[in-house]
Design an enzyme around this catalytic site. Sequence first.
Site, PDB file in Angstrom:
ATOM      1  N   CYS A 291       0.860  -1.183   0.000  1.00 26.42           N
ATOM      2  CA  CYS A 291       0.000   0.000   0.000  1.00 26.42           C
ATOM      3  C   CYS A 291       0.895   1.231   0.000  1.00 26.42           C
ATOM      4  O   CYS A 291       1.876   1.272   0.748  1.00 26.42           O
ATOM      5  CB  CYS A 291      -0.881  -0.018   1.256  1.00 26.42           C
ATOM      6  SG  CYS A 291      -1.942   1.425   1.420  1.00 26.42           S
TER       7      CYS A 291
ATOM      8  N   GLU B 295      -8.701  -0.916  -2.700  1.00 23.79           N
ATOM      9  CA  GLU B 295      -9.017   0.508  -2.853  1.00 23.79           C
ATOM     10  C   GLU B 295     -10.397   0.841  -2.277  1.00 23.79           C
ATOM     11  O   GLU B 295     -10.567   1.880  -1.644  1.00 23.79           O
ATOM     12  CB  GLU B 295      -8.937   0.935  -4.324  1.00 23.79           C
ATOM     13  CG  GLU B 295      -7.572   0.723  -4.984  1.00 23.79           C
ATOM     14  CD  GLU B 295      -6.394   1.325  -4.222  1.00 23.79           C
ATOM     15  OE1 GLU B 295      -6.580   2.290  -3.455  1.00 23.79           O
ATOM     16  OE2 GLU B 295      -5.273   0.808  -4.377  1.00 23.79           O
TER      17      GLU B 295
HETATM   18 ZN   LIG Z   1      -3.613   1.155  -0.048  1.00 21.21          ZN
END
Ligand SMILES: [Zn+2]
Length: 169
Positions: free
Chosen positions: A92, A135
């Site tokens: 991420c 997401e």
């Molecule tokens: Zn992320």
Amino acid sequence: MILKIVKYPEPVLSQPGEPVTEFNAELRKLVADMFETTYASQGIGLAAPQVGVSKRLTVIDLSMGKEPKDRLVLINPEIISSEGKLYEEEGCLSFPEIREKVVRAAKVRIRAQNENGKWFEMDGEELLSRCMQHEIDHLNGVLFVDYLSKLKRDRVLKKFSKAAKRAAE
Ligand SMILES: [Zn+2]
């Protein structure tokens, strides 16, 4: 314009985003800037809360800018069905250098609006499925480390804050 990506533990990352209601030039500019920021960071997806904007908007591009048809803008997205299981490493942009295995659905069907406010449905499999789930989670204030066991999460977060401290020195 390349935007600043906020890192864990910025509170905006843990808050659900507000629905997008205005489909105007300002929104299109934010979408363009989010793609530019994703490419500059060599990512495949970015959610608005990761640039400090608490809205239900995410951009995805598995080709990392190479295939215009792979550019996906998902506004107010929802997962309407999912099936199967994937267990693979994930990262991420808000957790640089951390990669951990998490369980995701192998296939999802989503419903979302495009930049003009038009609703559409689409399927995602494998990497796209994983990316869509990651997401959309951001828009609900959920982070990939939330799927780890408490023990593992504590260890990962400790390692992450140590690395972040070192980087700030
Ligand atoms: Zn992320």
